[in-house]
Design a protein around this motif. Structure first.
Motif, PDB file in Angstrom:
ATOM      1  N   LEU A   1       0.824  -1.209   0.000  1.00 32.43           N
ATOM      2  CA  LEU A   1       0.000   0.000   0.000  1.00 32.43           C
ATOM      3  C   LEU A   1       0.857   1.257   0.000  1.00 32.43           C
ATOM      4  CD1 LEU A   1      -2.812  -1.068   2.495  1.00 32.43           C
ATOM      5  CD2 LEU A   1      -3.014  -0.801   0.009  1.00 32.43           C
ATOM      6  N   HIS A   2       1.898   1.269   0.840  1.00 33.15           N
ATOM      7  CA  HIS A   2       2.764   2.454   0.904  1.00 33.15           C
ATOM      8  C   HIS A   2       3.522   2.647  -0.408  1.00 33.15           C
ATOM      9  CE1 HIS A   2       2.763   3.933   5.174  1.00 33.15           C
ATOM     10  NE2 HIS A   2       2.050   2.824   5.289  1.00 33.15           N
TER      11      HIS A   2
ATOM     12  N   LEU B   1      10.481   8.614  15.977  1.00 33.56           N
ATOM     13  CA  LEU B   1       9.604   7.586  16.526  1.00 33.56           C
ATOM     14  C   LEU B   1      10.401   6.338  16.891  1.00 33.56           C
ATOM     15  CD1 LEU B   1       6.576   7.917  14.099  1.00 33.56           C
ATOM     16  CD2 LEU B   1       6.797   8.836  16.409  1.00 33.56           C
ATOM     17  N   ARG B   2      11.351   5.996  16.039  1.00 34.04           N
ATOM     18  CA  ARG B   2      12.208   4.856  16.342  1.00 34.04           C
ATOM     19  C   ARG B   2      12.996   5.096  17.627  1.00 34.04           C
ATOM     20  NH1 ARG B   2      15.849   5.476  12.389  1.00 34.04           N
ATOM     21  NH2 ARG B   2      17.278   6.511  13.810  1.00 34.04           N
ATOM     22  N   ALA B   3      13.549   6.297  17.752  1.00 36.13           N
ATOM     23  CA  ALA B   3      14.318   6.620  18.950  1.00 36.13           C
ATOM     24  C   ALA B   3      13.444   6.582  20.192  1.00 36.13           C
ATOM     25  CB  ALA B   3      14.961   8.004  18.794  1.00 36.13           C
ATOM     26  N   ALA B   4      12.202   7.078  20.071  1.00 33.82           N
ATOM     27  CA  ALA B   4      11.304   7.064  21.222  1.00 33.82           C
ATOM     28  C   ALA B   4      10.978   5.632  21.640  1.00 33.82           C
ATOM     29  CB  ALA B   4      10.027   7.821  20.887  1.00 33.82           C
TER      30      ALA B   4
ATOM     31  N   LEU C   1       5.302  -3.087  15.332  1.00 34.73           N
ATOM     32  CA  LEU C   1       4.417  -1.926  15.272  1.00 34.73           C
ATOM     33  C   LEU C   1       4.994  -0.809  14.411  1.00 34.73           C
ATOM     34  CD1 LEU C   1       3.232  -1.810  18.989  1.00 34.73           C
ATOM     35  CD2 LEU C   1       1.984  -2.677  17.005  1.00 34.73           C
ATOM     36  N   LEU C   2       6.308  -0.545  14.563  1.00 34.63           N
ATOM     37  CA  LEU C   2       6.909   0.540  13.797  1.00 34.63           C
ATOM     38  C   LEU C   2       6.963   0.225  12.307  1.00 34.63           C
ATOM     39  CD1 LEU C   2       9.822   1.637  16.166  1.00 34.63           C
ATOM     40  CD2 LEU C   2       7.765   2.926  15.608  1.00 34.63           C
ATOM     41  N   VAL C   3       7.286  -1.023  11.961  1.00 37.71           N
ATOM     42  CA  VAL C   3       7.351  -1.378  10.542  1.00 37.71           C
ATOM     43  C   VAL C   3       5.961  -1.361   9.923  1.00 37.71           C
ATOM     44  CG1 VAL C   3       7.906  -3.227   8.927  1.00 37.71           C
ATOM     45  CG2 VAL C   3       9.494  -2.663  10.750  1.00 37.71           C
TER      46      VAL C   3
ATOM     47  N   ASP D   1       5.202   2.368   9.526  1.00 36.88           N
ATOM     48  CA  ASP D   1       5.992   2.986   8.454  1.00 36.88           C
ATOM     49  C   ASP D   1       6.897   1.917   7.855  1.00 36.88           C
ATOM     50  OD1 ASP D   1       7.399   4.538   6.721  1.00 36.88           O
ATOM     51  OD2 ASP D   1       8.459   5.704   8.238  1.00 36.88           O
ATOM     52  N   PRO D   2       6.426   1.186   6.840  1.00 33.45           N
ATOM     53  CA  PRO D   2       7.231   0.083   6.291  1.00 33.45           C
ATOM     54  C   PRO D   2       8.540   0.527   5.665  1.00 33.45           C
ATOM     55  CG  PRO D   2       5.261   0.473   4.975  1.00 33.45           C
ATOM     56  CD  PRO D   2       5.110   1.298   6.203  1.00 33.45           C
ATOM     57  N   TRP D   3       8.694   1.829   5.354  1.00 32.02           N
ATOM     58  CA  TRP D   3       9.974   2.285   4.799  1.00 32.02           C
ATOM     59  C   TRP D   3      11.110   2.120   5.804  1.00 32.02           C
ATOM     60  CZ3 TRP D   3      10.099   2.903  -0.232  1.00 32.02           C
ATOM     61  CH2 TRP D   3       8.924   3.232  -0.897  1.00 32.02           C
ATOM     62  N   LEU D   4      10.769   1.986   7.084  1.00 31.69           N
ATOM     63  CA  LEU D   4      11.815   1.722   8.079  1.00 31.69           C
ATOM     64  C   LEU D   4      12.514   0.397   7.819  1.00 31.69           C
ATOM     65  CD1 LEU D   4      10.060   2.826  11.396  1.00 31.69           C
ATOM     66  CD2 LEU D   4      11.931   3.978  10.224  1.00 31.69           C
TER      67      LEU D   4
END
Length: 909
Positions: free
Chosen positions: A182-183, A427-430, A458-460, A463-466
């Motif tokens: 989707l992204h 967000l990753r750092a948090a 959850l993060l991927v 935002d799958p670009w991570l």
């Protein structure tokens, strides 16, 4: 096993019994989401659907099979529980206590019945015993059957768990593929990608999504590439000159040559709307988060059509307040403190960034989980149980309960995300910071691996670009190493009588470096040999600098004077961090070259695993450890005498050296012990600095810059780095003007005077003397046309070095100036060594080559340069003239020693 090893094993055993084995059940699903997202982002929507369905169908089959196996296990388990009765409920194995009690009962019952009835033991006792045995055998058979059913029930449950785990992994992979598809489709949707492939001009309205950042100065040929501003944005509306206006939402990268209005562009905040025009082009690599690159035409003031949001304005005011509070600090503190606190690296100069890169301290220049961990640590207090958090740190002083502490921690986390921008890296750092906080608060690392895996999932999915971000990979690896490897290595160090706090710091730095170094190799093809000690030395200053920096950030809007005081105090630890980085990077062996790519990463990872496995055995032999440490120290320090013995370069008694600086020129004339006259500085400060360190040059009485092209002057900061420089001599033609201005700024910053070279001028430094042959003043020499071009204005030197060695250094003279050089009264005559003009290009005057008749012809050029230097025709002409030709692209740096029949050139390829 010795006593220390026994104690360590016992401690490890106690820790294992206290926390149990590490829970890795969520790791496979996290890896599945990550891998599926990374693989699917570059695929078309159709193939993304295929991948998602291909993962979903077997996942559903496995989950259904797991359900059937679970139900079957329950049926078998129920029958087994009924047959074993109370024993099964009490948890006793049926074949153990049940059988034992049955046998005892049989024996006791038979004897008791014989005594009570008064029958002789040899008569009734035998009969009753036989009956008891038959009953016991029947009972044992029943017990064996129930035990078999128990085994089958356990096997069914275990099979169900395996099937469920496999189904969950595939289901997570399907989710990752679907979200990534989707992204990816969202990036490719709309007219912008097609317009980018056509390099179309557009008018667009965009929304800024990041802070502006500047490109690094780069050298392209003989010019420096202009410094641009890069801004992430979303195109909200696009219109071509002959097409309609279309509403879209497509991510692009803005490239702005801001010129005189750079400050206005740099003040743009995320969520600001702009109207601009420019030319689209495709991104550098396929499968990126960007749909296109938009090169903005108008370098004037930005045309703002919509202001930023209130939250972004508040965050921007806080960041601006911190920058203003640091304005009065020294250069390093002024640059580093905003970067350390909120990731604002706009003031960090390239040479300082290179120092942090060489020492693997770049994680301090961006927002990391450590920043948030330090802030929340102040609230929660020192390591301990979570239930005591309200009694430690600042929480008890504020009278906060455990629930209130959690709420305040959440507010701090939200404020951290807002101020540092809600970008994926933040967000990753948090997330990683909260995981580290959990370790501090609970002291239970066993539960943190599932937390880390859940954060990855959850993060991927958010935002799958991570999944394709090296920064995200490094963060996860470092956090995982701190949670798994560091505690074990720390315990091993403490078992060998290393103080507890020092053991923890050593283990943390070593663990993070061990897992991150292979990824760094992929990016930079190098290994930092000073990363661990530099991180250890910087670690002590990170916490006070971060706390004081955030305090200055918080009070800057209401009390600027207090913020300045706090920033001034923070400048002490920040200055220490900068000193560690510069000192570590300044060591000759700070970095070691390593094969790049994933093959090089695999090689380094394999060697690291081997070293970790051998470490316990090697630790039992102190002399081996000492020898390894000594070799590492020698590799880092690289003492010049030892380096010369091992490499043979430079040779004893060298008089001239041609440095390997890529596509550019940099030369050194030996002028005494530790002293050298430098002619040109090349395009890269690091390259010329390394060359001068290899030559052990610490004092430079004069730097001669033959002309102002970037491939001859941009390395000047590397010559000035840590050396005493007397003066800088330049040509009279200041062309190109921006490079001449760069030389003046650099010289002024280092407080080194600049002078102009004049034809006929003679100078001497130690055993070396030289005469300036070109450029000649006035119209009567070379003529006006000869000095209109920067190349033809090159300062040309005839040099007589130690031992009578003669050299002709031509800079980048073109054929017209070369011919004029032969016609004048200062004709060079024959020489031993010729530095061929203009990197060996085809533009050479044959008359000059035949006139000087060099025995050695040296060419400085970069490997695989786009100009075809050196020209085969020039190389052939030099060979025909009787010269031995050496070139830096194939031979590496070249040193010349001796003269006459003793003349020799030594390369280090």
């Amino acid at each position: 096993m010795d006593r220390d090893s026994t104690g360590s094993a016992a401690a490890a055993g106690e820790g294992s019994r206290r926390e149990g084995p590490t829970d890795l059940r969520l790791v496979p699903p996290a890896l599945a989401v990550w891998a599926a997202a990374a693989a699917t982002l570059g695929l078309s929507g159709r193939w993304a659907v295929v991948v998602a369905v291909a993962c979903s169908l077997p996942a559903l089959v496995l989950l259904a099979a797991a359900g059937r196996a679970t139900r079957r296990g329950r049926v078998i388990g129920g029958a087994w529980a009924g047959s074993t009765g109370g024993d099964s409920r009490e948890g006793r194995p049926s074949g153990e206590s049940g059988a034992g009690s049955t046998d005892a009962g049989l024996r006791a019952g038979s004897v008791d019945r014989g005594v009570q009835e008064g029958r002789p033991s040899g008569e009734s006792g035998a009969g009753s015993t036989d009956a008891g045995l038959r009953a016991g055998n029947a009972d044992r058979g029943s017990r064996a059957g129930s035990a078999d059913r128990g085994v089958r029930a356990g096997s069914a449950v275990g099979r169900a768990r395996v099937l469920a785990a496999g189904g969950a992994v595939l289901l997570c992979a399907a989710a990752g593929a679907a979200v990534a598809g989707l992204h990816g489709a969202d990036v490719r949707r709309g007219p912008v990608p097609a317009l980018a492939r056509e390099y179309a001009r557009i008018d667009a309205e965009v929304r800024v999504t990041s802070d502006p950042r500047t490109t690094r100065p780069a050298v392209r040929g003989n010019h420096s590439a202009p410094v641009l501003l890069l801004i992430d944005a979303e195109v909200m509306e696009v219109r071509t000159p002959d097409g309609p206006t279309t509403r879209v939402r497509t991510p692009v990268l803005l490239m702005v040559a801001a010129g005189d209005h750079r400050a206005d562009w740099q003040q743009l905040l995320p969520s600001t709307r702009l109207r601009l025009a420019g030319r689209l082009s495709p991104p550098a690599h396929a499968g990126e988060r960007l749909a296109a690159v938009l090169r903005v035409d108008d370098a004037g003031e930005p045309r703002i059509t919509g202001p930023p949001t209130g939250i972004q304005r508040a965050a921007g005011d806080l960041r601006a307040g911190l920058r203003e509070a640091t304005d009065g600090l020294d250069a390093d503190a002024r640059a580093l403190l905003p970067g350390l606190v909120v990731g604002d690296t706009s003031r960090i100069p390239p040479e300082l960034h290179d120092a942090f890169k060489a020492t693997d301290l770049t994680h301090l220049l961006s927002v990391s989980g450590a920043n948030l961990s330090i802030l929340l640590f102040l609230l929660v207090g020192p390591p301990g149980s979570a239930s005591s958090a309200e009694r430690r740190g600042l929480a008890p002083l504020l009278g906060l309960s455990l629930r209130g502490t959690a709420v305040i921690g959440g507010v701090l986390t939200l404020a951290f995300i807002v101020v540092c921008r809600p970008e994926p890296s933040v967000l990753r750092a948090a997330a990683c910071g909260l995981i580290t906080l959990l370790a501090i608060g609970t002291g239970r690392r066993r539960s943190l691996i599932p937390a880390l895996a859940a954060a990855v999932v959850l993060l991927v999915l958010y935002d799958p670009w991570l999944a394709r971000s090296y920064g995200f990979l490094l963060s996860v690896l470092a956090t995982g190493a701190l949670l798994t490897l560091a505690p074990r290595w720390s315990a091993a160090l403490r078992a060998r009588r290393v103080p507890g706090r020092l053991a923890e710091i050593l283990a943390a730095a070593a663990a993070a470096q061990a897992v991150c170094a292979p990824v760094v190799v992929v990016l930079a093809s190098r290994v930092s040999l000073v990363a661990v000690p530099c991180n250890l030395l910087a670690e002590f200053a990170v916490a006070p600098a971060t706390v004081l920096g955030f305090a200055a950030l918080a009070v800057a809007p209401v009390a600027p004077a207090v913020a300045e005081v706090l920033a001034w105090v923070a400048s002490w630890p920040v200055g220490w961090i900068a000193t560690v980085a510069r000192t570590g990077a300044g060591l000759p062996g700070a970095e070691a070259q390593w094969p790049g790519g994933w093959s090089g990463a695999a090689l380094l990872a394999g060697l690291t695993v081997l070293a970790v496995l051998l470490a316990p055995r090697l630790a039992r032999h102190p002399w081996i450890c000492g020898a390894a440490g000594l070799l590492l120290v020698l590799a880092v320090l690289r003492p010049v005498p030892l380096t010369r013995i091992m490499t043979g370069w430079p040779p004893p008694g060298w008089s001239f050296a041609l440095c390997d600086v890529g596509q550019g020129d940099a030369m050194v004339l030996a002028a005494g012990e530790g002293t050298g006259v430098v002619v040109d500085a090349g395009p890269d400060p690091g390259a010329v600095d390394r060359c001068l360190r290899d030559l052990a040059v610490t004092r430079v009485p004069l730097v001669v810059l033959t002309h102002f092209h970037a491939d001859h002057v941009r390395g000047l900061p590397g010559v000035l780095r840590g050396r005493a420089v007397g003066a800088i001599q330049t040509t009279s033609l200041e062309e190109p003007p921006e490079q001449a201005a760069f030389v003046r700024r650099t010289a002024a910053a280092a407080r080194v005077p600049t002078v102009r070279a004049e034809a006929g001028e003679r100078r001497r430094s130690g055993p070396v003397e030289w005469r300036v042959l070109w450029p000649r003043p006035g119209p009567g020499g070379a003529g006006e046309a000869a000095v209109r071009e920067a190349n033809d204005s090159s300062v040309t030197l005839r040099v007589r070095a130690a031992g009578g060695l003669t050299l002709l250094l031509l800079g980048d003279l073109e054929p017209p100036a070369q011919r004029e050089l032969l016609r004048g009264p200062e004709a060079p005559g024959p020489v031993d060594v010729l530095k061929v003009a203009h990197h060996g290009s085809a533009f050479q005057d044959p008359g000059l080559l035949h006139s000087v008749r060099p025995r050695l012809a040296l060419i400085s050029c970069g490997a695989d340069n786009p100009y075809g230097h050196p020209s085969p025709r020039t190389v052939a002409a030099l060979g025909a003239a009787g010269a031995r030709v050496l070139r830096t692209d194939t031979d590496g740096p070249i040193a010349v020693a001796g003269a006459g029949k003793e003349l020799r050139a030594v390369s280090r390829s």
